[in-house]
Design a protein around this motif. Sequence first.
Motif, PDB file in Angstrom:
ATOM      1  N   LEU A  72       1.772  -7.381  -6.004  1.00 13.13           N
ATOM      2  CA  LEU A  72       0.747  -6.362  -5.786  1.00 13.13           C
ATOM      3  C   LEU A  72      -0.521  -6.613  -6.588  1.00 13.13           C
ATOM      4  CD1 LEU A  72       2.796  -3.036  -5.615  1.00 13.13           C
ATOM      5  CD2 LEU A  72       1.802  -4.361  -3.757  1.00 13.13           C
ATOM      6  N   ASP A  73      -0.474  -7.554  -7.546  1.00 17.35           N
ATOM      7  CA  ASP A  73      -1.705  -7.903  -8.252  1.00 17.35           C
ATOM      8  C   ASP A  73      -2.718  -8.538  -7.314  1.00 17.35           C
ATOM      9  OD1 ASP A  73      -0.658  -6.928 -10.548  1.00 17.35           O
ATOM     10  OD2 ASP A  73      -0.030  -8.864 -11.351  1.00 17.35           O
ATOM     11  N   SER A  75      -2.892  -7.637  -3.830  1.00 15.74           N
ATOM     12  CA  SER A  75      -2.506  -6.885  -2.636  1.00 15.74           C
ATOM     13  C   SER A  75      -3.441  -7.118  -1.463  1.00 15.74           C
ATOM     14  CB  SER A  75      -2.459  -5.385  -2.966  1.00 15.74           C
ATOM     15  OG  SER A  75      -3.714  -4.936  -3.431  1.00 15.74           O
ATOM     16  N   THR A 154      12.520  -4.503   1.491  1.00 15.35           N
ATOM     17  CA  THR A 154      11.675  -3.520   0.831  1.00 15.35           C
ATOM     18  C   THR A 154      11.734  -2.184   1.542  1.00 15.35           C
ATOM     19  OG1 THR A 154      10.175  -5.261   0.063  1.00 15.35           O
ATOM     20  CG2 THR A 154       9.336  -3.011   0.048  1.00 15.35           C
ATOM     21  N   GLU A 184       3.620   5.759  -5.198  1.00 16.36           N
ATOM     22  CA  GLU A 184       2.520   5.003  -4.601  1.00 16.36           C
ATOM     23  C   GLU A 184       2.789   3.504  -4.662  1.00 16.36           C
ATOM     24  OE1 GLU A 184      -0.912   6.239  -6.724  1.00 16.36           O
ATOM     25  OE2 GLU A 184      -1.157   8.115  -5.593  1.00 16.36           O
ATOM     26  N   LYS A 185       3.396   3.035  -5.758  1.00 16.66           N
ATOM     27  CA  LYS A 185       3.699   1.614  -5.870  1.00 16.66           C
ATOM     28  C   LYS A 185       4.733   1.186  -4.838  1.00 16.66           C
ATOM     29  CE  LYS A 185       5.140  -1.977  -9.106  1.00 16.66           C
ATOM     30  NZ  LYS A 185       5.591  -2.295 -10.478  1.00 16.66           N
ATOM     31  N   GLN A 187       5.259   2.583  -1.945  1.00 22.48           N
ATOM     32  CA  GLN A 187       4.599   2.579  -0.638  1.00 22.48           C
ATOM     33  C   GLN A 187       3.713   1.353  -0.476  1.00 22.48           C
ATOM     34  OE1 GLN A 187       5.121   4.873   1.880  1.00 22.48           O
ATOM     35  NE2 GLN A 187       4.025   3.319   3.028  1.00 22.48           N
ATOM     36  N   ARG A 188       3.019   0.991  -1.561  1.00 20.39           N
ATOM     37  CA  ARG A 188       2.153  -0.193  -1.503  1.00 20.39           C
ATOM     38  C   ARG A 188       2.972  -1.465  -1.313  1.00 20.39           C
ATOM     39  NH1 ARG A 188      -1.057  -0.643  -6.655  1.00 20.39           N
ATOM     40  NH2 ARG A 188      -1.940  -2.439  -5.575  1.00 20.39           N
ATOM     41  N   GLU A 189       4.133  -1.538  -1.963  1.00 16.25           N
ATOM     42  CA  GLU A 189       4.993  -2.712  -1.777  1.00 16.25           C
ATOM     43  C   GLU A 189       5.444  -2.833  -0.327  1.00 16.25           C
ATOM     44  OE1 GLU A 189       8.187  -2.290  -4.500  1.00 16.25           O
ATOM     45  OE2 GLU A 189       7.110  -3.175  -6.192  1.00 16.25           O
ATOM     46  N   ASP A 191       3.965  -1.585   2.326  1.00 14.00           N
ATOM     47  CA  ASP A 191       2.803  -1.949   3.148  1.00 14.00           C
ATOM     48  C   ASP A 191       2.435  -3.415   2.959  1.00 14.00           C
ATOM     49  OD1 ASP A 191       2.735   0.643   3.959  1.00 14.00           O
ATOM     50  OD2 ASP A 191       1.145   1.259   2.579  1.00 14.00           O
ATOM     51  N   PHE A 192       2.516  -3.909   1.699  1.00 20.46           N
ATOM     52  CA  PHE A 192       2.108  -5.285   1.422  1.00 20.46           C
ATOM     53  C   PHE A 192       3.028  -6.285   2.112  1.00 20.46           C
ATOM     54  CE2 PHE A 192       2.611  -9.126  -1.184  1.00 20.46           C
ATOM     55  CZ  PHE A 192       1.300  -9.604  -1.169  1.00 20.46           C
TER      56      PHE A 192
END
Length: 695
Positions: A72-73, A75, A154, A184-185, A187-189, A191-192
């Motif tokens: 995610l760094d 993303s 994931t 949020e993290k 969800q971001r993972e 999505d990523f």
Amino acid sequence: MPAPADILEPEPRTLGSLIQKYSDVIIAVTLVMIVIMMIIPLPTSLLDLLICLNITIALVVIMSAIYNEEALDLSVFPSLLLVTTLFRLALNISSTRLILINGYAGEVITAFGNFVVGGNPVVGFIMFIILVIINFIVITKGSERVAEVSARFTLDAMPGKQMAIDADLNQGAITDAEAKVRREKIQREADFFGAMDGASKFVKGDAIAAIIIMLINIGGGFVIGMAQKDMDAVTALQTYTLLTVGEGLVSQIPALLISTATGIIVTRAASEGNLGSDIVKQLFNNERIFFINTGVLLMLSIVPGLPGLPFASLALVCAFIGYSLHKKNAVPEEVKEEQQQAKEKTEATRPENIISLLQVDPMELEIGYSLIPLVDTGQGGDLLDRIVMIRRQCALELGLVVPTIRIRDNIQIKPNAYIIKLKGMEIARGELMLDHFLAMNSGTVFEEIPGIETIEPAFGLPALWIPESQREQAELNGYTVVDAVSVLATHLTEIIKQHASEILGRQETQNLVDNLAKTNHGLVDEVVPELLGIGEIQKVLSNLLNERVSIRDMSTIMEVLADYARATKDPEILTEYVRHAMGRQITHQVVQGDTLPCITLDPALENRIVGGIQRTDHGSYVSLDPDSMRRMITSVTNEVEKLANAGYPAVVLTSPAVRLYFRKLVERSVQGLTIVSHAEIDQSVEIQILGVVRI
């Protein structure tokens, strides 16, 4: 005029700040220019610059992938992958146009075609095919598969992670803000990795397009060279093959770097540093590995027919690394043993290890393993949300901030059972059937239905467990039907209300007083600690909660204590004064419309109670002979039954001087009795006396 020193100097505008400020405009213009490159011919000098820029961007991307600690760094990488692929295809189109029109596409492509492959089109063609195979079959195919699996796992792991976050939040291990960041993290993972699964197709398509473009360039150039430029077949093939191979190499090298960056990002697991530090830390940590490798390499160096010098040299390198690691990690066994014993002794005698055993959770809910779906949000469980609502409800109705309720599974109880604990001790239990509904007879049932007989845990009413298929019919027959989680939530709410006086401790009282001090500091200072201590205030509040009187109006309670605490410090007498001041609230709890149906005490009984009051230094109590007590309890029970048969709640109306002592006499023998005095009833309420307690 202000002095020169008072005039603020404008912030210096650097190139970096300007780029950051107008980054959205720059990206938008860049994407438009990439598309224009496919249409408008570019001069060779500009094409050379853009080709070098493409290689530079690829190097920046792979370096960023290497130095990132987690996926995610970077993303933005899926979108970046699309842009770089589009840019590379635009360069392919521009260079193809120049090769076919002019037979020349700039110095960079010419250099790669002549210098890198030595002017040999066959070698260049083979190198190009090898690069494409490595990129397409090895790196791209593997990255695509890893991205696909990562996205799947994931998404599958999201419910479990969400449940863990909710459990930590419910136990108080994390705050609401930390829980929000974790959600949020997650969800971001998701999505990523989902985006990476699709973005990896760009790299795959780019590799296929490179092969097709190369074949078109060679075939088209061969035809154009012979038909339009009067070249012989060998010269045309030589010229256009070298240019095509050069163009393919300058595009495949950045493509290979970008594909490698893709593989690095999607294959990064949990780490504590960048790729380089992780590799060094995890590979170079065991000297035995290098000593074994040393022996293997030495054996290979003496095998006849194999070159001995390279294997021997590498054996020395492995031996040196193994020795260095051994020297670094070497600790005498005696020192290790002493250190281990000292560590165990220290851990065993640390105060924290003993103090942690004394920790008792204010409230606990233990559930059998079959009830775990109630907590798992991934399976539709909403018990955690229900508990949050219960705490809000108790705050509004009782003014009590219920502490965090710890939920844990217990395999030692029945699978469908649950236990409610207060300060480590069991105070209630029940059983649920998750695939059934609880049907209760509310008094309007005209036709009974079959079901599994049980007792509703909150109020002890007879009920039935029925399957979902019978729910509609039960409601039509007059039953009150609720689901299993509502049964548990209702039971938990009722238990909290019953034991609210035990839940409220000195620290909770201090928190309530501190909250009042934010808006009424003078009132708090007048009472605490000059007139009353926190412990005495806590006793008054507990007395109110014990009779289900809300303590939400702390301002009124503290004003009454400020008025009467100078005359008496007896918490029970102070509680009576507070109840008088809160008469409107108490009236609202017991009246039905504008009427108060109740039973009252015979004046002779009230006089007898007043005559039996004994006052001591430790409080007051009533002394009645056993026969009078028995007859009074029997009379109260009979009158309460009459009220219940008439459909009225059990309310007893007494004089103010008798209320406290009468409650002490009957509270253990008659449950669910509400005792109020005339001073606590609003004057606008009509009192309807339906019975009299006599002895």
